[in-house]
Design a protein around this motif. Structure first.
Motif, PDB file in Angstrom:
ATOM      1  N   VAL A  26       0.846  -1.204   0.000  1.00  0.00           N
ATOM      2  CA  VAL A  26       0.000   0.000   0.000  1.00  0.00           C
ATOM      3  C   VAL A  26       0.875   1.244   0.000  1.00  0.00           C
ATOM      4  O   VAL A  26       2.037   1.223   0.420  1.00  0.00           O
ATOM      5  N   LEU A  27       0.270   2.328  -0.475  1.00  0.00           N
ATOM      6  CA  LEU A  27       0.867   3.669  -0.440  1.00  0.00           C
ATOM      7  C   LEU A  27      -0.230   4.652  -0.066  1.00  0.00           C
ATOM      8  O   LEU A  27      -1.393   4.425  -0.390  1.00  0.00           O
ATOM      9  N   PHE A  28       0.155   5.753   0.564  1.00  0.00           N
ATOM     10  CA  PHE A  28      -0.807   6.827   0.813  1.00  0.00           C
ATOM     11  C   PHE A  28      -0.369   8.079   0.050  1.00  0.00           C
ATOM     12  O   PHE A  28       0.825   8.395  -0.003  1.00  0.00           O
ATOM     13  N   LEU A  29      -1.355   8.783  -0.496  1.00  0.00           N
ATOM     14  CA  LEU A  29      -1.107  10.008  -1.259  1.00  0.00           C
ATOM     15  C   LEU A  29      -1.491  11.214  -0.409  1.00  0.00           C
ATOM     16  O   LEU A  29      -2.447  11.152   0.376  1.00  0.00           O
ATOM     17  N   HIS A  30      -0.793  12.297  -0.607  1.00  0.00           N
ATOM     18  CA  HIS A  30      -1.001  13.482   0.225  1.00  0.00           C
ATOM     19  C   HIS A  30      -2.406  14.054   0.020  1.00  0.00           C
ATOM     20  O   HIS A  30      -2.803  14.337  -1.115  1.00  0.00           O
ATOM     21  N   PRO A  31      -3.168  14.239   1.124  1.00  0.00           N
ATOM     22  CA  PRO A  31      -4.541  14.735   0.953  1.00  0.00           C
ATOM     23  C   PRO A  31      -4.611  16.122   0.311  1.00  0.00           C
ATOM     24  O   PRO A  31      -5.590  16.431  -0.361  1.00  0.00           O
ATOM     25  N   LYS A  32      -3.584  16.923   0.479  1.00  0.00           N
ATOM     26  CA  LYS A  32      -3.626  18.257  -0.146  1.00  0.00           C
ATOM     27  C   LYS A  32      -3.609  18.172  -1.661  1.00  0.00           C
ATOM     28  O   LYS A  32      -3.998  19.103  -2.355  1.00  0.00           O
ATOM     29  N   ASP A  33      -3.118  17.066  -2.183  1.00  0.00           N
ATOM     30  CA  ASP A  33      -3.098  16.891  -3.637  1.00  0.00           C
ATOM     31  C   ASP A  33      -4.388  16.274  -4.159  1.00  0.00           C
ATOM     32  O   ASP A  33      -4.570  16.170  -5.373  1.00  0.00           O
ATOM     33  N   PHE A  34      -5.286  15.844  -3.249  1.00  0.00           N
ATOM     34  CA  PHE A  34      -6.511  15.143  -3.677  1.00  0.00           C
ATOM     35  C   PHE A  34      -7.733  15.698  -2.962  1.00  0.00           C
ATOM     36  O   PHE A  34      -8.450  14.964  -2.283  1.00  0.00           O
ATOM     37  N   ASN A  35      -7.930  17.010  -3.077  1.00  0.00           N
ATOM     38  CA  ASN A  35      -9.156  17.629  -2.570  1.00  0.00           C
ATOM     39  C   ASN A  35      -9.386  17.330  -1.088  1.00  0.00           C
ATOM     40  O   ASN A  35     -10.512  17.090  -0.659  1.00  0.00           O
ATOM     41  N   GLY A  36      -8.334  17.348  -0.312  1.00  0.00           N
ATOM     42  CA  GLY A  36      -8.468  17.141   1.135  1.00  0.00           C
ATOM     43  C   GLY A  36      -8.784  15.705   1.506  1.00  0.00           C
ATOM     44  O   GLY A  36      -9.128  15.432   2.659  1.00  0.00           O
ATOM     45  N   CYS A  37      -8.645  14.803   0.556  1.00  0.00           N
ATOM     46  CA  CYS A  37      -9.042  13.405   0.765  1.00  0.00           C
ATOM     47  C   CYS A  37      -7.793  12.535   0.798  1.00  0.00           C
ATOM     48  O   CYS A  37      -7.053  12.469  -0.190  1.00  0.00           O
ATOM     49  N   LEU A  38      -7.567  11.891   1.929  1.00  0.00           N
ATOM     50  CA  LEU A  38      -6.439  10.966   2.025  1.00  0.00           C
ATOM     51  C   LEU A  38      -6.758   9.725   1.186  1.00  0.00           C
ATOM     52  O   LEU A  38      -7.797   9.092   1.380  1.00  0.00           O
ATOM     53  N   VAL A  39      -5.872   9.406   0.255  1.00  0.00           N
ATOM     54  CA  VAL A  39      -6.091   8.296  -0.678  1.00  0.00           C
ATOM     55  C   VAL A  39      -5.045   7.219  -0.417  1.00  0.00           C
ATOM     56  O   VAL A  39      -3.845   7.490  -0.423  1.00  0.00           O
ATOM     57  N   GLU A  40      -5.513   6.006  -0.171  1.00  0.00           N
ATOM     58  CA  GLU A  40      -4.631   4.841  -0.085  1.00  0.00           C
ATOM     59  C   GLU A  40      -4.741   4.078  -1.398  1.00  0.00           C
ATOM     60  O   GLU A  40      -5.830   3.933  -1.963  1.00  0.00           O
ATOM     61  N   LEU A  41      -3.616   3.608  -1.890  1.00  0.00           N
ATOM     62  CA  LEU A  41      -3.614   2.704  -3.047  1.00  0.00           C
ATOM     63  C   LEU A  41      -3.167   1.339  -2.554  1.00  0.00           C
ATOM     64  O   LEU A  41      -2.200   1.235  -1.786  1.00  0.00           O
ATOM     65  N   GLU A  42      -3.871   0.319  -2.965  1.00  0.00           N
ATOM     66  CA  GLU A  42      -3.501  -1.042  -2.559  1.00  0.00           C
ATOM     67  C   GLU A  42      -3.350  -1.906  -3.804  1.00  0.00           C
ATOM     68  O   GLU A  42      -4.232  -1.937  -4.657  1.00  0.00           O
ATOM     69  N   GLU A  43      -2.226  -2.588  -3.892  1.00  0.00           N
ATOM     70  CA  GLU A  43      -2.023  -3.496  -5.029  1.00  0.00           C
ATOM     71  C   GLU A  43      -2.787  -4.792  -4.775  1.00  0.00           C
ATOM     72  O   GLU A  43      -2.683  -5.359  -3.680  1.00  0.00           O
ATOM     73  N   VAL A  44      -3.531  -5.240  -5.771  1.00  0.00           N
ATOM     74  CA  VAL A  44      -4.332  -6.466  -5.572  1.00  0.00           C
ATOM     75  C   VAL A  44      -3.968  -7.509  -6.626  1.00  0.00           C
ATOM     76  O   VAL A  44      -3.356  -7.197  -7.639  1.00  0.00           O
TER      77      VAL A  44
END
Lengths: 134, 134
Positions: A116-134
């Motif tokens: 998994v990785l997390f993306l900075h919420p300031k770059d995504f409309n205040g929304c913390l985004v996690e990416l998970e490889e499946v």
């Protein structure tokens, strides 16, 4: 690039009360609490027909959600997690587009045992985004 | 009682930038903006394989998300929407369990043309919950 919504994570100040509410008032299928000391959280998964809700409660002194609950004492929606097929390719594409990856920039092993990785919420409309490889 | 997660709504200060980001950086299928003057919002649906993301942007002077964006200028996750089969039965069950329904307590017609209700976020771990009858 992004695939399914893997889960929506909700930070809760009282895990037992939140579980009772989702089970009894909302009538959902609530799993057993899982301590994840490596991630500083106890998690409970709520199975919906098409995705999951992940209740998060701090575990230990350095929980990554302690600060969130200090700012939001009643709790709140903490992040969304999107599935990707190749997390390194996804990261490189996002970094090229100007997005910031939290931490070292290298994937960690998430609560499901997947990278998994997390993306900075300031770059995504205040929304913390996690990416998970499946 | 609750069924599928119908959508996760994200309030955004710049709808065009948010659409470009989900389309170009995250590689998602981003729909066209739909003005919903009756709800005080412009919405954009992002189709994921299992659910939708709903981008919300204020429309008109009395937008219900204007206050949220004042408190969260970068934007943020605004609500989650769960599907129910019978919204009046769901409401009665939740009210019996002590939850508060926002507004008059009667369902309104939501952005998909279906009956919807919102539950008080203080009763749901700081999470604004929409119920939609499907």
């Amino acid at each position: 690039m992004i695939g399914r919504l893997n889960h929506v994570a909700i930070a809760v100040p009282d895990l037992e009360a939140a579980c009772a509410q989702y089970r009894d008032a909302l009538g959902a299928a609530v799993g057993a609490p899982q301590a994840e000391p490596g991630h500083g959280v106890t998690v409970v998964f709520i199975a919906l027909p098409n995705t999951k809700i992940e209740l998060l409660h701090p575990l230990g002194p350095d929980s990554p959600i302690a600060g969130f609950l200090q700012k939001n004492p009643a709790g709140g929606i903490h992040h969304v997690c999107y599935e990707v097929e190749d997390i390194l390719a996804a990261r490189d594409r996002l970094v090229s587009a100007g997005a910031r990856v939290l931490g070292s920039g290298e994937p960690k092993t998430g609560a499901h045992g997947k990278p998994v990785l997390f993306l900075h919420p300031k770059d995504f409309n205040g929304c913390l985004v996690e990416l998970e490889e499946v």
